[in-house]
Design a protein around this motif. Sequence first.
Motif, PDB file in Angstrom:
ATOM      1  N   ASN A 128      81.540  42.930  72.832  1.00 36.54           N
ATOM      2  CA  ASN A 128      81.591  41.813  71.878  1.00 36.54           C
ATOM      3  C   ASN A 128      80.246  41.131  71.664  1.00 36.54           C
ATOM      4  O   ASN A 128      80.165  39.903  71.584  1.00 36.54           O
ATOM      5  CB  ASN A 128      82.617  40.759  72.325  1.00 36.54           C
ATOM      6  CG  ASN A 128      84.023  41.307  72.219  1.00 36.54           C
ATOM      7  OD1 ASN A 128      84.356  41.964  71.225  1.00 36.54           O
ATOM      8  ND2 ASN A 128      84.822  41.086  73.245  1.00 36.54           N
ATOM      9  N   LEU A 129      79.184  41.924  71.579  1.00 42.36           N
ATOM     10  CA  LEU A 129      77.883  41.339  71.214  1.00 42.36           C
ATOM     11  C   LEU A 129      77.998  40.756  69.808  1.00 42.36           C
ATOM     12  O   LEU A 129      78.770  41.245  68.983  1.00 42.36           O
ATOM     13  CB  LEU A 129      76.790  42.405  71.247  1.00 42.36           C
ATOM     14  CG  LEU A 129      76.468  43.031  72.612  1.00 42.36           C
ATOM     15  CD1 LEU A 129      75.275  43.965  72.492  1.00 42.36           C
ATOM     16  CD2 LEU A 129      76.194  41.969  73.673  1.00 42.36           C
ATOM     17  N   THR A 130      77.209  39.716  69.536  1.00 38.94           N
ATOM     18  CA  THR A 130      77.264  39.091  68.213  1.00 38.94           C
ATOM     19  C   THR A 130      76.735  40.057  67.155  1.00 38.94           C
ATOM     20  O   THR A 130      75.984  40.998  67.462  1.00 38.94           O
ATOM     21  CB  THR A 130      76.390  37.826  68.153  1.00 38.94           C
ATOM     22  OG1 THR A 130      75.030  38.226  68.384  1.00 38.94           O
ATOM     23  CG2 THR A 130      76.792  36.802  69.198  1.00 38.94           C
ATOM     24  N   ALA A 131      77.115  39.786  65.911  1.00 38.67           N
ATOM     25  CA  ALA A 131      76.661  40.631  64.801  1.00 38.67           C
ATOM     26  C   ALA A 131      75.142  40.663  64.732  1.00 38.67           C
ATOM     27  O   ALA A 131      74.537  41.706  64.475  1.00 38.67           O
ATOM     28  CB  ALA A 131      77.244  40.119  63.490  1.00 38.67           C
ATOM     29  N   SER A 132      74.485  39.507  64.988  1.00 40.19           N
ATOM     30  CA  SER A 132      73.019  39.493  64.864  1.00 40.19           C
ATOM     31  C   SER A 132      72.377  40.291  66.004  1.00 40.19           C
ATOM     32  O   SER A 132      71.380  40.972  65.800  1.00 40.19           O
ATOM     33  CB  SER A 132      72.482  38.062  64.808  1.00 40.19           C
ATOM     34  OG  SER A 132      72.543  37.461  66.077  1.00 40.19           O
ATOM     35  N   THR A 133      72.968  40.264  67.197  1.00 42.80           N
ATOM     36  CA  THR A 133      72.439  41.077  68.296  1.00 42.80           C
ATOM     37  C   THR A 133      72.617  42.560  67.982  1.00 42.80           C
ATOM     38  O   THR A 133      71.701  43.369  68.177  1.00 42.80           O
ATOM     39  CB  THR A 133      73.143  40.735  69.626  1.00 42.80           C
ATOM     40  OG1 THR A 133      72.998  39.342  69.861  1.00 42.80           O
ATOM     41  CG2 THR A 133      72.538  41.504  70.787  1.00 42.80           C
ATOM     42  N   LEU A 134      73.797  42.906  67.482  1.00 42.51           N
ATOM     43  CA  LEU A 134      74.040  44.316  67.122  1.00 42.51           C
ATOM     44  C   LEU A 134      73.071  44.760  66.031  1.00 42.51           C
ATOM     45  O   LEU A 134      72.556  45.874  66.061  1.00 42.51           O
ATOM     46  CB  LEU A 134      75.490  44.507  66.664  1.00 42.51           C
ATOM     47  CG  LEU A 134      76.547  44.457  67.785  1.00 42.51           C
ATOM     48  CD1 LEU A 134      77.952  44.422  67.191  1.00 42.51           C
ATOM     49  CD2 LEU A 134      76.397  45.651  68.733  1.00 42.51           C
ATOM     50  N   ASP A 135      72.791  43.859  65.100  1.00 46.32           N
ATOM     51  CA  ASP A 135      71.870  44.225  64.023  1.00 46.32           C
ATOM     52  C   ASP A 135      70.461  44.474  64.569  1.00 46.32           C
ATOM     53  O   ASP A 135      69.791  45.420  64.167  1.00 46.32           O
ATOM     54  CB  ASP A 135      71.833  43.137  62.949  1.00 46.32           C
ATOM     55  CG  ASP A 135      70.834  43.501  61.864  1.00 46.32           C
ATOM     56  OD1 ASP A 135      71.039  44.551  61.215  1.00 46.32           O
ATOM     57  OD2 ASP A 135      69.841  42.776  61.690  1.00 46.32           O
ATOM     58  N   ARG A 136      70.020  43.635  65.511  1.00 43.85           N
ATOM     59  CA  ARG A 136      68.682  43.835  66.071  1.00 43.85           C
ATOM     60  C   ARG A 136      68.611  45.118  66.891  1.00 43.85           C
ATOM     61  O   ARG A 136      67.562  45.722  67.055  1.00 43.85           O
ATOM     62  CB  ARG A 136      68.292  42.630  66.938  1.00 43.85           C
ATOM     63  CG  ARG A 136      67.989  41.399  66.096  1.00 43.85           C
ATOM     64  CD  ARG A 136      67.279  40.346  66.904  1.00 43.85           C
ATOM     65  NE  ARG A 136      68.098  39.885  68.008  1.00 43.85           N
ATOM     66  CZ  ARG A 136      67.632  39.279  69.089  1.00 43.85           C
ATOM     67  NH1 ARG A 136      66.328  39.098  69.232  1.00 43.85           N
ATOM     68  NH2 ARG A 136      68.443  38.855  70.036  1.00 43.85           N
ATOM     69  N   LEU A 137      69.769  45.511  67.430  1.00 42.39           N
ATOM     70  CA  LEU A 137      69.850  46.711  68.266  1.00 42.39           C
ATOM     71  C   LEU A 137      69.904  47.982  67.432  1.00 42.39           C
ATOM     72  O   LEU A 137      69.405  49.037  67.838  1.00 42.39           O
ATOM     73  CB  LEU A 137      71.131  46.568  69.102  1.00 42.39           C
ATOM     74  CG  LEU A 137      71.506  47.612  70.120  1.00 42.39           C
ATOM     75  CD1 LEU A 137      70.357  47.827  71.104  1.00 42.39           C
ATOM     76  CD2 LEU A 137      72.748  47.144  70.890  1.00 42.39           C
ATOM     77  N   MET A 138      70.470  47.876  66.224  1.00 41.99           N
ATOM     78  CA  MET A 138      70.766  49.045  65.407  1.00 41.99           C
ATOM     79  C   MET A 138      69.520  49.700  64.818  1.00 41.99           C
ATOM     80  O   MET A 138      68.681  49.040  64.229  1.00 41.99           O
ATOM     81  CB  MET A 138      71.702  48.612  64.262  1.00 41.99           C
ATOM     82  CG  MET A 138      72.335  49.753  63.497  1.00 41.99           C
ATOM     83  SD  MET A 138      71.378  50.213  62.029  1.00 41.99           S
ATOM     84  CE  MET A 138      71.657  48.765  60.998  1.00 41.99           C
ATOM     85  N   LEU A 139      69.417  51.007  64.993  1.00 42.45           N
ATOM     86  CA  LEU A 139      68.338  51.763  64.365  1.00 42.45           C
ATOM     87  C   LEU A 139      68.912  52.671  63.281  1.00 42.45           C
ATOM     88  O   LEU A 139      70.073  53.061  63.329  1.00 42.45           O
ATOM     89  CB  LEU A 139      67.613  52.610  65.411  1.00 42.45           C
ATOM     90  CG  LEU A 139      66.845  51.860  66.494  1.00 42.45           C
ATOM     91  CD1 LEU A 139      66.181  52.841  67.445  1.00 42.45           C
ATOM     92  CD2 LEU A 139      65.805  50.933  65.881  1.00 42.45           C
TER      93      LEU A 139
END
Lengths: 417, 417
Positions: free
Chosen positions: B62-73
């Motif tokens: 359940n990471l936040t959407a903004s954390t997932l976005d920073r993680l996503m390549l």
Amino acid sequence: MENILSVKEQAHAAYTASHQLSTISTEEKNKALLEMADALEHRCNLILAENQIDLTNGRKKNLTASTLDRLMLNEERIKQIADGLRQIVSLPDPIGSGISEFRRPNGLDIRAIRVPLGVVGVIYEARPNVTADVIGLCIKSGNAIVLRGGSEAIHTNKIISSMLAAAAYTAGIPAGSIQFIETQDRQAVADMLKLRQYIDVIIPRGGKGLINYVIENSTIPVIETGAGVCHAYVDSSANMEMAGNIIINAKTSRPAVCNTIETLLINKAIAETFVPFIIDKLQAANVTIKGCPQVKALCPNIEDAVEADWSTEYHDLVISLKIVDTLDDAITHINTYNTKHSEVIITENYQNARIFQQKVDAAAVYVNASTRFTDGFEFGFGAEIGISTQKLHARGPMGLTALTTMKYLIDGNGQIR
Amino acid sequence: MENILSVKEQAHAAYTASHQLSTISTEEKNKALLEMADALEHRCNLILAENQIDLTNGRKKNLTASTLDRLMLNEERIKQIADGLRQIVSLPDPIGSGISEFRRPNGLDIRAIRVPLGVVGVIYEARPNVTADVIGLCIKSGNAIVLRGGSEAIHTNKIISSMLAAAAYTAGIPAGSIQFIETQDRQAVADMLKLRQYIDVIIPRGGKGLINYVIENSTIPVIETGAGVCHAYVDSSANMEMAGNIIINAKTSRPAVCNTIETLLINKAIAETFVPFIIDKLQAANVTIKGCPQVKALCPNIEDAVEADWSTEYHDLVISLKIVDTLDDAITHINTYNTKHSEVIITENYQNARIFQQKVDAAAVYVNASTRFTDGFEFGFGAEIGISTQKLHARGPMGLTALTTMKYLIDGNGQIR
């Protein structure tokens, strides 16, 4: 029992003073330094009386003759301390000087200028001259200061720092700029090392024990100073006379200081002639010699060097000798055991000189000169706050600029990003 | 379970490599950086596959959407990371450049030159692009590196660092120069922070918790980065339009980063007109506003600012407003609550601009421009390793020279002291 401020209150007072002190002009700082120097001389007798108390206590505690000598003041030594402050007047003030200045394509003008660190904390052992040196360098560079001296010199340090604080205040330096921690409670040091919100840097000056304690316990950034396991390497092409002179100077001119050499590495190609030659010279200078098995094979009448010797700073007329096969072996030995202070190669070979200077990891890497020159005065920096043996912020002899940081001033006319 | 090296073994390997790496030429380092960039692009699919694992785990956690976005390549982001490495090629190599050079009266020639720090340790949180940035900057500046990334991006960071290490090695960079700590055991960080004999500096990049943990536990020198409680002060003479533009830009263009403003100080002389003006603008930009009692008296429909607000970095579209009586009050407020990052005055008054720049204690002090410019690229330094908010060694945006130290080379012909 006196009513003394807590270490935290003292550090907070220094922090408050530091904001004003950072904007004091060079003229005002110099005027204060001269008045501080005069104060020490004019009230010389008061200092000598306090110094007598420390000396009497020191004799009771069976301090060594050399410690007592370093502790002892007389009129001449107080004059030297005062002259040290006057010399600081003649040093250029680094504060406000420009480091770089450039205009960005969007029209922003960016200047990097030197500013004081803020509050400098110094924890030191016996020598009373350090008290005045450090206060003088901090005032000149616009820094407030929190000092903690060793118990042996407590009465002397207390009178010197309070005289200097009073003279500085009278001359217009903000109240609170000079703080001397009087309590000898060891907890005071532990407390001081956690006051990151008020103290910008801690500089320990003293033995290995003190320095390690500070590194392990401080949350304030530390500048490590002083430990010196320095080496001389005699290359196969060395001029033997020159090597002999440099080694005798670097070992014997002041064996207790950090820039003397502790280990001598000798290239095997010249060992047979050089080892007896240098051992004669060293023995004539009363130096105790320890050797690796190969050295002992050439000169059996010396002690054995054991593993621990390679990392020992003797602080004394003792040296360990080792024969190495190659320049690379010498460099590897040095990079393994040195404290990254000062190292020297004696050679006539251009390539070997260059390789040694490139590959040896130390603050000062010499070719054909004594390591004893690693010193603020010898480098032409004037008084020094210490010799940094770490890599961050400052390396080698630290003059006034080591007590500064920088600040970017950015001028615009409404730029947004 | 893989057979992985201990943190100590990894740091030792980096330390050993660092001695060779320090003498590698600029040409060789640039060639390696280009091959490292190519490797990431050519094997893009492998990175994306590992990134998917992190993203799947992140969704489960359940990471936040903004954390997932920073993680996503994706392919484009990997190309950006590779281009970042190529940009480092175009930066000047600081290693070997002269800082100063002088001859002493005794004939000694002393040169101060830039050398690598040795081994740089970086402890960071989620973003995978940091892995490549930091490796690229360290290789260019001749430093070995020990990396410890956060668990959220562990698979992505592992594949990127191992690809870069392999490509670097193939291109001639010494084996062991790039070390990524794979274990997620928290003890690994504690161990890393005590390896003073191998690691020369620790740079934490992440939240306040990480940075404080590192400061409190490291015996290795730390460069503190990133915390930003930045202020704008609107002087009585400010151009209101300009002030509005700067404040909106500095608060809203990227609210999560460290160089945004968190507190707005307004001189009471213009409060009556400026407060409603700026509150309208901020509310139109969806910024939540908190105010001191005087601000609330002018505009009641905002939240109360409490004491804790003055030292809070919101990382969000939130701002606290305070009315101050004088320029001095503004400066005192800033020096009390700021993290010494970036501060701005908006004024048309020359004296006030000068006083603000002199007295405010921060890495970057602006007049009439957005604090968002405190950034390595915006300053023209190219990529940055972070923004230092401490005073020792480096302050403000840190480019390649922040990853260097210096060394004195002293050449003589037999000088002794």
